[in-house]
Write a protein that holds these residues in place. Sequence first.
Motif, PDB file in Angstrom:
ATOM      1  N   SER A 149       0.837  -1.204   0.000  1.00  0.00           N
ATOM      2  CA  SER A 149       0.000   0.000   0.000  1.00  0.00           C
ATOM      3  C   SER A 149       0.872   1.255   0.000  1.00  0.00           C
ATOM      4  O   SER A 149       1.882   1.331   0.703  1.00  0.00           O
ATOM      5  CB  SER A 149      -0.915  -0.014   1.222  1.00  0.00           C
ATOM      6  N   ASP A 150       0.480   2.231  -0.809  1.00  0.00           N
ATOM      7  CA  ASP A 150       1.235   3.476  -0.939  1.00  0.00           C
ATOM      8  C   ASP A 150       0.251   4.587  -1.296  1.00  0.00           C
ATOM      9  O   ASP A 150      -0.510   4.461  -2.261  1.00  0.00           O
ATOM     10  CB  ASP A 150       2.300   3.336  -2.043  1.00  0.00           C
ATOM     11  N   ASP A 151       0.252   5.667  -0.522  1.00  0.00           N
ATOM     12  CA  ASP A 151      -0.694   6.767  -0.743  1.00  0.00           C
ATOM     13  C   ASP A 151      -0.530   7.417  -2.107  1.00  0.00           C
ATOM     14  O   ASP A 151      -1.441   8.094  -2.587  1.00  0.00           O
ATOM     15  CB  ASP A 151      -0.536   7.839   0.345  1.00  0.00           C
ATOM     16  N   ARG A 152       0.611   7.215  -2.733  1.00  0.00           N
ATOM     17  CA  ARG A 152       0.859   7.840  -4.036  1.00  0.00           C
ATOM     18  C   ARG A 152       0.299   7.022  -5.194  1.00  0.00           C
ATOM     19  O   ARG A 152       0.308   7.477  -6.341  1.00  0.00           O
ATOM     20  CB  ARG A 152       2.364   8.032  -4.240  1.00  0.00           C
ATOM     21  N   LEU A 153      -0.183   5.805  -4.899  1.00  0.00           N
ATOM     22  CA  LEU A 153      -0.574   4.880  -5.955  1.00  0.00           C
ATOM     23  C   LEU A 153      -2.036   4.461  -5.860  1.00  0.00           C
ATOM     24  O   LEU A 153      -2.583   4.305  -4.768  1.00  0.00           O
ATOM     25  CB  LEU A 153       0.283   3.614  -5.889  1.00  0.00           C
ATOM     26  N   VAL A 154      -2.637   4.255  -7.026  1.00  0.00           N
ATOM     27  CA  VAL A 154      -3.879   3.494  -7.132  1.00  0.00           C
ATOM     28  C   VAL A 154      -3.461   2.048  -7.410  1.00  0.00           C
ATOM     29  O   VAL A 154      -2.649   1.789  -8.304  1.00  0.00           O
ATOM     30  CB  VAL A 154      -4.763   4.012  -8.277  1.00  0.00           C
ATOM     31  N   ILE A 155      -3.976   1.106  -6.623  1.00  0.00           N
ATOM     32  CA  ILE A 155      -3.609  -0.302  -6.751  1.00  0.00           C
ATOM     33  C   ILE A 155      -4.860  -1.121  -7.028  1.00  0.00           C
ATOM     34  O   ILE A 155      -5.797  -1.128  -6.231  1.00  0.00           O
ATOM     35  CB  ILE A 155      -2.908  -0.821  -5.475  1.00  0.00           C
ATOM     36  N   ILE A 156      -4.879  -1.800  -8.182  1.00  0.00           N
ATOM     37  CA  ILE A 156      -6.015  -2.631  -8.577  1.00  0.00           C
ATOM     38  C   ILE A 156      -5.556  -4.086  -8.588  1.00  0.00           C
ATOM     39  O   ILE A 156      -4.819  -4.499  -9.487  1.00  0.00           O
ATOM     40  CB  ILE A 156      -6.545  -2.232  -9.960  1.00  0.00           C
ATOM     41  N   PRO A 157      -5.962  -4.888  -7.590  1.00  0.00           N
ATOM     42  CA  PRO A 157      -5.532  -6.290  -7.548  1.00  0.00           C
ATOM     43  C   PRO A 157      -6.013  -7.063  -8.774  1.00  0.00           C
ATOM     44  O   PRO A 157      -7.130  -6.873  -9.244  1.00  0.00           O
ATOM     45  CB  PRO A 157      -6.191  -6.821  -6.268  1.00  0.00           C
ATOM     46  N   LEU A 158      -5.155  -7.948  -9.282  1.00  0.00           N
ATOM     47  CA  LEU A 158      -5.502  -8.782 -10.433  1.00  0.00           C
ATOM     48  C   LEU A 158      -5.675 -10.244 -10.047  1.00  0.00           C
ATOM     49  O   LEU A 158      -6.716 -10.841 -10.266  1.00  0.00           O
ATOM     50  CB  LEU A 158      -4.409  -8.668 -11.508  1.00  0.00           C
ATOM     51  N   CYS A 159      -4.642 -10.852  -9.455  1.00  0.00           N
ATOM     52  CA  CYS A 159      -4.710 -12.273  -9.133  1.00  0.00           C
ATOM     53  C   CYS A 159      -3.537 -12.653  -8.242  1.00  0.00           C
ATOM     54  O   CYS A 159      -2.609 -11.881  -8.046  1.00  0.00           O
ATOM     55  CB  CYS A 159      -4.675 -13.122 -10.412  1.00  0.00           C
ATOM     56  N   ARG A 160      -3.620 -13.874  -7.700  1.00  0.00           N
ATOM     57  CA  ARG A 160      -2.502 -14.453  -6.959  1.00  0.00           C
ATOM     58  C   ARG A 160      -2.060 -15.712  -7.689  1.00  0.00           C
ATOM     59  O   ARG A 160      -2.895 -16.508  -8.117  1.00  0.00           O
ATOM     60  CB  ARG A 160      -2.892 -14.781  -5.515  1.00  0.00           C
ATOM     61  N   GLU A 161      -0.744 -15.890  -7.827  1.00  0.00           N
ATOM     62  CA  GLU A 161      -0.210 -17.015  -8.583  1.00  0.00           C
ATOM     63  C   GLU A 161       0.771 -17.821  -7.739  1.00  0.00           C
ATOM     64  O   GLU A 161       1.666 -17.243  -7.102  1.00  0.00           O
ATOM     65  CB  GLU A 161       0.491 -16.519  -9.848  1.00  0.00           C
ATOM     66  N   GLU A 162       0.607 -19.138  -7.730  1.00  0.00           N
ATOM     67  CA  GLU A 162       1.544 -20.006  -7.019  1.00  0.00           C
ATOM     68  C   GLU A 162       2.730 -20.358  -7.908  1.00  0.00           C
ATOM     69  O   GLU A 162       2.603 -20.448  -9.134  1.00  0.00           O
ATOM     70  CB  GLU A 162       0.847 -21.297  -6.559  1.00  0.00           C
ATOM     71  N   TYR A 163       3.866 -20.574  -7.262  1.00  0.00           N
ATOM     72  CA  TYR A 163       5.074 -21.022  -7.956  1.00  0.00           C
ATOM     73  C   TYR A 163       5.124 -22.548  -7.942  1.00  0.00           C
ATOM     74  O   TYR A 163       4.602 -23.191  -7.024  1.00  0.00           O
ATOM     75  CB  TYR A 163       6.320 -20.468  -7.278  1.00  0.00           C
ATOM     76  N   VAL A 164       5.760 -23.109  -8.959  1.00  0.00           N
ATOM     77  CA  VAL A 164       5.921 -24.559  -9.055  1.00  0.00           C
ATOM     78  C   VAL A 164       7.389 -24.880  -9.329  1.00  0.00           C
ATOM     79  O   VAL A 164       8.142 -24.053  -9.852  1.00  0.00           O
ATOM     80  CB  VAL A 164       5.050 -25.168 -10.179  1.00  0.00           C
TER      81      VAL A 164
END
Length: 293
Positions: A149-164
């Motif tokens: 989180s950063d007050d200077r940014l708009v943050i729009i979540p997309l997805c979470r990805e697991e590593y393999v």
Amino acid sequence: MEIRHLHYFMAVYEELHFTKAAEKLGISQPTLSQQIRVLEDELGMPLFDRIGKKIVVTEAGSLLFSYTTEVFNTLQNVKDSIKDLQGLQGGQISIGIMPSDLDYRITQLVIDFHQKFPKVKLKILASIDIMRQVLENEVDIGIGTNVESDDRLVIIPLCREEYVLTVSKEHPLAQQTVIPIAELEGLPMVMYPEGFLGREIVEEAVKKHGFHIHSILETSSVTSIMNLVRANIGVTVQPYPLLQQMNDPSLCSIRISNGAPSRSLSIIFRVDRYVSQATTAMIEQIKHYFKSK
């Protein structure tokens, strides 16, 4: 105070050299020095300390730089918003994205957007420091990883990805479908160098289990990493959607259990940046693209 004086000031601030700044501006050095003095006289304080051939920014100069940056950002937003009245018939969007995702993930996204809006120019820049790109206005938007989180940014979540765990089809582990994270200890790996986010995500996950990854070869190129794994030089740990997109029968993906590394992807842009119709359309395209994966 005139805008041109601010342009002159910014050039000297960036170069810290009057002759180089003058060359950059296309004016003579004496003219530039005279214009900076005019600005300093108007403000009543020196902006630069001239110590022999060395130039140092004063406290007043640093303060003027902060406000001038805001002024120029506002002026650019005005220009962008007026151009935007033309609709999606032109313009340019610059996007920052991780090199691995640029190489393998977003080709179809770019194709789809271009087919819809052929007159909008796209500029895609690979970077391992996307937040800095966005905050310094090098790009309009970024697709960031594990963005805090950063007050200077708009943050729009997309997805979470697991590593393999990714291995060659010739590797002894190739027939496995799942491997406990503790069994990654000691495996010879081909990875990004230390300091790269893709490396740090994996290191943080295995650190919780009391070990570090055993890196035998390091490269900043995901293409090189995959080529080395394909040749059975070592194994690697990468986001599963990346492997899906590659769809390479010579590589095998093995799910990691008991605490697999993961990353979250988000669209980010400055809160004070004008978002054009074209950029809004691209944001919606990105959201739809990742939602469908």
